[in-house]
Design a protein around this motif. Structure first.
Motif, PDB file in Angstrom:
ATOM      1  N   ASN A  23       0.629  -1.363   0.033  1.00  0.00           N
ATOM      2  CA  ASN A  23       0.056  -0.053   0.012  1.00  0.00           C
ATOM      3  C   ASN A  23       0.932   1.288   0.132  1.00  0.00           C
ATOM      4  O   ASN A  23       0.586   2.220  -0.575  1.00  0.00           O
ATOM      5  N   GLN A  24       2.061   1.218   0.774  1.00  0.00           N
ATOM      6  CA  GLN A  24       2.837   2.321   0.777  1.00  0.00           C
ATOM      7  C   GLN A  24       3.436   2.545  -0.686  1.00  0.00           C
ATOM      8  O   GLN A  24       3.713   3.741  -1.057  1.00  0.00           O
ATOM      9  N   LEU A  25       3.663   1.530  -1.418  1.00  0.00           N
ATOM     10  CA  LEU A  25       4.506   1.719  -2.648  1.00  0.00           C
ATOM     11  C   LEU A  25       3.570   2.032  -3.829  1.00  0.00           C
ATOM     12  O   LEU A  25       3.860   1.849  -5.171  1.00  0.00           O
ATOM     13  N   ARG A  26       2.415   2.087  -3.648  1.00  0.00           N
ATOM     14  CA  ARG A  26       1.179   1.981  -4.824  1.00  0.00           C
ATOM     15  C   ARG A  26       1.827   3.440  -5.451  1.00  0.00           C
ATOM     16  O   ARG A  26       1.388   3.462  -6.789  1.00  0.00           O
ATOM     17  N   HIS A  27       2.112   4.388  -5.018  1.00  0.00           N
ATOM     18  CA  HIS A  27       2.545   5.736  -5.588  1.00  0.00           C
ATOM     19  C   HIS A  27       3.856   5.547  -6.403  1.00  0.00           C
ATOM     20  O   HIS A  27       4.254   6.615  -7.099  1.00  0.00           O
ATOM     21  N   ALA A  28       4.681   4.460  -6.264  1.00  0.00           N
ATOM     22  CA  ALA A  28       6.070   4.564  -6.663  1.00  0.00           C
ATOM     23  C   ALA A  28       6.076   4.193  -8.277  1.00  0.00           C
ATOM     24  O   ALA A  28       5.329   3.787  -8.895  1.00  0.00           O
ATOM     25  N   ARG A  78      -0.339  14.365  -8.415  1.00  0.00           N
ATOM     26  CA  ARG A  78      -0.268  14.903  -9.716  1.00  0.00           C
ATOM     27  C   ARG A  78       1.153  15.014 -10.334  1.00  0.00           C
ATOM     28  O   ARG A  78       1.131  14.911 -11.530  1.00  0.00           O
ATOM     29  N   THR A  79       2.041  14.757  -9.755  1.00  0.00           N
ATOM     30  CA  THR A  79       3.376  14.632 -10.060  1.00  0.00           C
ATOM     31  C   THR A  79       3.870  13.428 -10.601  1.00  0.00           C
ATOM     32  O   THR A  79       4.324  13.274 -11.594  1.00  0.00           O
ATOM     33  N   ARG A  80       3.126  12.587  -9.892  1.00  0.00           N
ATOM     34  CA  ARG A  80       3.133  11.109 -10.493  1.00  0.00           C
ATOM     35  C   ARG A  80       2.753  10.899 -11.582  1.00  0.00           C
ATOM     36  O   ARG A  80       3.256  10.350 -12.836  1.00  0.00           O
ATOM     37  N   LYS A  81       1.453  11.544 -11.955  1.00  0.00           N
ATOM     38  CA  LYS A  81       0.692  11.653 -13.165  1.00  0.00           C
ATOM     39  C   LYS A  81       1.547  12.060 -14.531  1.00  0.00           C
ATOM     40  O   LYS A  81       1.474  11.755 -15.487  1.00  0.00           O
ATOM     41  N   LEU A  84       4.645   9.986 -15.074  1.00  0.00           N
ATOM     42  CA  LEU A  84       4.413   8.729 -16.198  1.00  0.00           C
ATOM     43  C   LEU A  84       3.716   9.086 -17.521  1.00  0.00           C
ATOM     44  O   LEU A  84       3.948   8.343 -18.434  1.00  0.00           O
ATOM     45  N   THR A  85       3.052  10.349 -17.544  1.00  0.00           N
ATOM     46  CA  THR A  85       2.551  10.959 -18.819  1.00  0.00           C
ATOM     47  C   THR A  85       3.704  11.129 -19.623  1.00  0.00           C
ATOM     48  O   THR A  85       3.802  10.683 -20.877  1.00  0.00           O
ATOM     49  N   LYS A  86       4.867  11.722 -19.102  1.00  0.00           N
ATOM     50  CA  LYS A  86       5.922  12.183 -19.995  1.00  0.00           C
ATOM     51  C   LYS A  86       6.737  10.931 -20.196  1.00  0.00           C
ATOM     52  O   LYS A  86       7.166  10.753 -21.319  1.00  0.00           O
ATOM     53  N   GLY A  87       6.924  10.027 -19.298  1.00  0.00           N
ATOM     54  CA  GLY A  87       7.313   8.717 -19.484  1.00  0.00           C
ATOM     55  C   GLY A  87       9.084   8.518 -19.423  1.00  0.00           C
ATOM     56  O   GLY A  87       9.497   7.268 -19.612  1.00  0.00           O
ATOM     57  N   VAL A  99       8.069   3.587 -15.239  1.00  0.00           N
ATOM     58  CA  VAL A  99       6.907   2.949 -15.528  1.00  0.00           C
ATOM     59  C   VAL A  99       6.360   2.730 -13.850  1.00  0.00           C
ATOM     60  O   VAL A  99       6.969   2.979 -12.900  1.00  0.00           O
ATOM     61  N   PRO A 100       5.046   2.526 -14.032  1.00  0.00           N
ATOM     62  CA  PRO A 100       4.465   2.459 -12.569  1.00  0.00           C
ATOM     63  C   PRO A 100       4.872   1.132 -11.888  1.00  0.00           C
ATOM     64  O   PRO A 100       5.255   0.006 -12.469  1.00  0.00           O
TER      65      PRO A 100
END
Length: 273
Positions: A23-28, A78-81, A84-87, A99-100
């Motif tokens: 759960n902690q790493l879902r944002h990684a 927002r930063t994560r999105k 990942l969008t930029k890639g 990659v997520p």
């Protein structure tokens, strides 16, 4: 999926500690290096590049080496999105793909029943002890454990049939462990092994398996074995009990703490400074 039998395979259960860490790493995010590219990139260069490209400051404790890249713990959604969008993270002479992270990242999935022959309950340490093999003090470095499986419970499960764990240290910069332990079966500790976890997928029980590496060093003091055996012969006591005279108060303290399977909040208690 294949039917290759993974040697020295240990399967751990998904307990509350692992679920909490997942759960902690879902944002990684994983920053992957191009295959076969040599590099000297560090957490500091990753930190500088993300600051320059995305305007976000990552704490160094949120950047760690993992497989062939880095694990980035990005908390603002927002930063994560955006990343990942930029890639990618632009670096010289190549860019790192983003990659997520997911709990199966870096593993090989295989049907559980195909690996049953690779699972063994043979207690190498007990057999060696009963055969009169001397007790040795060892340091074991373990690399390759995925971050969500990094816990004292995992280490104790891995080494349960090979050694008695006394002290565990985790380096969070690369998810590498240093373990101080006692063993009667030094030669049975392999240089490579496999660690897996169970998953149900489409009604099938799978093992997700990662390769791990052991670097084991005998640190027994030169006079420890002879003095220990002499005392054992004089008093006719078991070898393990005789060896207890060699343990320091710190060993006892570490053993009591590391025997706990509870997840310690913040994950920092085992960190090397």
């Amino acid at each position: 999926m294949d039917e290759y039998h993974y040697p020295n395979l240990t399967i751990v259960e998904e307990d509350v500690c692992i679920k909490f860490r997942i759960n902690q790493l879902r944002h990684a995010i994983i920053a992957e290096f191009p295959q076969h590219e040599p590099h000297n990139i560090t957490a500091e260069t990753i930190q500088a590049a993300t600051q320059m490209q995305y305007g976000v400051h990552l704490d160094l404790q949120d950047i760690s080496q993992f497989t062939s890249g880095f694990l980035l713990e990005i908390r603002p959604p927002r930063t994560r999105k955006l990343m990942l969008t930029k890639g990618f993270i632009a670096m010289s002479p190549f860019s790192l793909n983003l990659v997520p992270w997911n709990p199966e990242y870096g593993s090989t999935a295989t049907l559980a029943y195909t690996q049953l022959p690779a699972l063994s309950n043979f207690d190498h340490n007990a057999y060696a002890r009963n055969s009169g093999r001397p007790l040795k003090q060892i340091h074991i470095q373990i690399a390759g454990i995925p971050p969500h499986l990094c816990s004292n419970a995992t280490i104790n499960t891995l080494l349960a049939k090979l050694a008695t764990v006394r002290h565990i240290l985790l380096n969070p910069k690369n998810h590498t462990y240093i373990i101080h332990a006692d063993t009667h079966c030094f030669d049975a500790i392999p240089p490579t092994a496999n660690l897996g976890i169970k998953r149900m997928q489409e009604g099938k029980l799978l093992f997700h398996i990662w390769p791990i590496w052991y670097n084991t060093v005998d640190i027994t003091p030169p006079d420890a074995l002879s003095s220990n055996h002499a005392r054992q012969r004089q008093q006719n006591i078991p070898d393990d009990e005789a060896h207890s005279a060699l343990r320091t108060p710190d060993d006892t303290t570490y053993w009591a703490r590391n025997d706990s399977t509870e997840y310690e909040p913040g994950y920092e208690s085992d960190r090397l400074q």
